[in-house]
Structure formats: C-alpha cells, structure tokens
Design a protein around this motif. Structure first.
Motif, PDB file in Angstrom:
ATOM      1  N   ALA A  71      -7.909 -33.578  39.739  1.00 27.65           N
ATOM      2  CA  ALA A  71      -7.205 -32.348  40.096  1.00 27.65           C
ATOM      3  C   ALA A  71      -5.728 -32.437  39.744  1.00 27.65           C
ATOM      4  CB  ALA A  71      -7.477 -31.605  41.036  1.00 27.65           C
TER       5      ALA A  71
ATOM      6  N   ASP B 293      -5.558 -25.705  46.890  1.00 24.68           N
ATOM      7  CA  ASP B 293      -4.069 -24.953  46.269  1.00 24.68           C
ATOM      8  C   ASP B 293      -4.107 -23.612  46.681  1.00 24.68           C
ATOM      9  OD1 ASP B 293      -2.986 -26.895  44.665  1.00 24.68           O
ATOM     10  OD2 ASP B 293      -5.005 -26.845  43.340  1.00 24.68           O
TER      11      ASP B 293
ATOM     12  N   ARG C  11      -8.344 -32.860  45.689  1.00 23.24           N
ATOM     13  CA  ARG C  11      -7.155 -33.095  44.841  1.00 23.24           C
ATOM     14  C   ARG C  11      -6.716 -34.750  44.888  1.00 23.24           C
ATOM     15  NH1 ARG C  11      -2.754 -30.174  47.335  1.00 23.24           N
ATOM     16  NH2 ARG C  11      -2.035 -31.874  48.021  1.00 23.24           N
TER      17      ARG C  11
END
Length: 413
Positions: free
Chosen positions: A14, A34, A53
C-alpha cells in the motif's frame, strides 16, 4: 475470506501519495490504517477484517503570502503556457477573510502499520516520520516587507505594531497504537469511540515567536524598534534530540441501513459483509501533546528603544552576532530546553451515502494552538469530497478551501 484478505495485504504494497490531512482517503470505508488520521474512532467496525500498510508518503505546502505566477493563475497553467519552462513570477497574494498571513509545510514518511478488527473492538499499530513547519500571525504590512524587502518606500516612516508572529518547525518519528470500540449499536444507530496514543522521538526543532513588535522603517537604512519581546529556541538535528507523547480522541455516529442491535463486525452469519449506512458524522481532537528538547538553546528577549542605523549592512552570525545587534535589550534570559506543541486541531467529519458505491464527504479542521504559544499551527481547511468506492478501487475528488480562502480552492484526484 480472512486468509485471502491477509494474503492480499501481504502481496500488494500500500503506497500512498496524499494531500494535506489525506482528505482524499479520509472518508473511505476500505482505507484501513489511513482513515484514522483525523478520527481514531473510524477503525471501529472497519469494513476490512485486516488492513496492512507497508510504506507510504505524503507532502503538503501552502501559504497565503506569495504565489508562483505572473498572471494570478495556478502554477500548472503557468508551466503549461511556457511549454513546461521556468517562466512566471513570484507575486504577492491578497488576503481574503483572514487578517494575517499563514504558511504550512508538512511531509510524512509512513512506515509499516496494521489494523485488525476484533469484534466490537479494533486494534492497530504503526510507525511514521513527520516534519512540520508553520508560520502565522504575519500582518499584511510585515508580509509586504518580507516580500519587497525593507527598502519598500510606501511603508517608510509609518509606525507598525505586530503581535503573535510565530515561525515554528520540528521533525520527529512516532510509534503509535490505535484502539476503537463500538459503544452502542441499537436500532438503526451505532456509536463508536477511539483513541490514538503515540510515543514521539524528536529529531530537530526550531522556534521563533514575536510576542510584541513596535517598529518604524524610516528609509533604506534606518530602523527604530520602539518595543520588542520574543521567544526563541533551536535543537540541533539528532536521532534522539527530544522525546514526547501525542494522542488523538474521536467519536463517530452512523445511521445504518439495517438494524444493528448487538452488531459484531466479521462475526456470525454476516461474515465480512460491510454494514452500509445512510450517513456518518464524527468529531475529534487530533495531535494533542508535544515534544521536549532538553538540550535545545532557548531564551526570551525584550527591548525598549533600539535604533539600527543601517539594516542593509547587518551581519548576524550566531548568538554573538545577535548580541551585538540587540545590545540595547533591557532583558535577555537564556535557558536550556524547549517544548514544542504538536499541531493540535479540532475536526468535524460528515459522510453521506448518495447511492450504491457513491458518497460525498465533508470535513473541517480548525487549529487550536494559542497565538502566543510555542505550538505548531495546523492549517485550517474545509474539504468537500465526492467519491466512488468498491472493494477493489476507489476514486475521490477532494475540493479544499485552505484558511477559508474562497477565491483559491484546491482540487485533487
């Protein structure tokens, strides 16, 4: 299903290239780690069972004083009109609703992070490095001197007063944990709360704050300072120049499409089926806390009447040079150590479902740092973000007003 989600998270890095406050991803339902940037409660009832991530980055720069354009146009138009060359001029921008000029420069390098749903709760961990510079309280007259130089004749011989001028910067790395929980799910409503807690390792910092400045520039040489008081501090770059703590607090309410009595995400017959909603509203306090730099050089200075006969010939180098310029200072106190507050802000968020896969979100951020505090100032902003989202792809178009500048909206994709 969980095995497939985990495998996809491990195989697909990501990588984020984002704007200030990440308005393009803020409202997304599949954003995982996020979506907690402005409200930590968002991870409660997250649609993915797990989000991973690997790496990311974002950067943002904005100011109300100058623009790179020769015809009051956006930079992209200026470059296009010059065939991609370096044409264009640096020009002053006009203030609109704001009474003083502001500037913000922020950059983040996002390290590994993970967020996992545990029934009515969710837990996340992550690391990121941040750098932040803010300037605020710059009056139009002081801004003109900054842009034109002290030789700007139309302002010569006029006595000006400025208060609460701040220029601050810091760089740090933070290791954080997110915890969010569904507090109540009954009927068609669901209330959640969350917190982000972070340990901060400071790398560098600088601060200069003018509490009061009363001055007159008489001509191309002479300046009279009638009154002056300020604070300053500097921490040299180092891996462990300072330490601190930070936190975010937030709550969200969702008006759901289906009944949610005793709802447990990713449990029972519903499995990983997303819980659709009509609208979602949230409120949060972000970036509470600060950093302390124990070995920083810092101090306060106040001066009465002080005359500089030739400002064009000033040579200031280090503390000794400042000593010679401010020889008439009535009081100067030097200390070791400095505290800098994080860019604390209050945020409101609203997300409305328009149709299947179509939404529009609104987010507002307002800074909470005091005018005379050594706290980084968060840029105020209002963003309207229409978006389309599925499990596999998402498209968002944030339209952002920075510092309530209605004449210069920013549009992202």
């Amino acid at each position: 299903m969980r095995a497939r989600v985990l495998l996809a998270g491990l195989l697909l890095p990501a990588v984020g290239v984002l704007a200030q406050e990440r308005f393009g991803l803020l409202h997304g339902n599949y954003g995982g780690t996020d979506i907690t940037v402005l409200n930590p409660a968002r991870s409660a009832a997250q649609w993915p069972w797990m989000d991973i991530r690997l790496v990311g980055a974002d950067a943002f720069a904005w100011n109300s004083l100058v623009a790179w354009t020769g015809r009051d146009r956006p930079l992209i138009d200026e470059l296009r009109s010059n065939g991609g060359g370096s044409g264009g001029d640096l020009v002053m921008r006009s203030l609109h609703l704001a009474r003083t000029h502001h500037a913000t420069v922020a950059a983040n390098v996002l390290g590994p992070a993970v967020s996992v749903s545990l029934g009515r709760s969710s837990v996340g961990f992550g690391i990121r490095s941040r750098s932040y510079v803010s300037a605020s309280g710059i009056s139009p007259e002081l801004g003109r001197f900054i842009f034109e130089g002290l030789n700007y004749a139309p302002q010569h011989g006029v006595r000006y007063q400025d208060h609460g001028v701040r220029v601050l910067g810091a760089a740090w790395t933070e290791v954080g944990m997110n915890y969010a929980r569904i507090l109540r799910s009954e009927g068609f409503g669901m209330l959640s709360a969350g917190v982000n807690a972070r340990y901060l390792l400071g790398h560098a910092a600088g601060a200069f704050q003018i509490t009061d400045l009363d001055y007159t520039v008489y001509d191309t040489a002479r300046i009279d300072i009638h009154e002056f008081s300020a604070r300053y501090g500097f921490a040299a770059p180092a891996i462990n120049a300072g330490t601190g703590w930070g936190a975010d607090l937030g709550i969200t309410y969702e008006r759901t499409m289906d009944e949610v009595s005793d709802y447990r995400p990713h449990r029972g017959g519903a499995g990983c089926t997303p819980l659709r909603y009509r609208y979602r509203v949230g409120i949060s306090l972000v970036d509470l806390g600060g950093l302390r730099f124990a070995q920083a050089e810092a101090g306060t200075v106040s001066a009465g009447a002080l005359s500089i006969p030739d400002h064009g010939d000033m040579r200031v180098r280090g503390i000794e040079g400042i000593d010679s310029v401010l020889a008439g200072a009535t009081n100067w106190t030097r200390t070791n150590g400095m505290r800098i507050g994080l860019p604390t802000g209050l945020s409101l968020q609203y997300d409305q479902r328009l149709a299947d896969f179509a939404y529009v979100g609104v987010a507002a951020v307002h800074p909470l740092s005091g005018r005379n505090s050594l706290g980084l100032r968060r840029a105020s902003a209002i963003a309207v973000t229409p978006r389309l989202e599925t499990r596999y792809a998402e498209l968002a178009i944030p339209v952002v007003l920075h510092e309530f500048d209605l004449a210069k909206p920013s549009v992202g994709l």
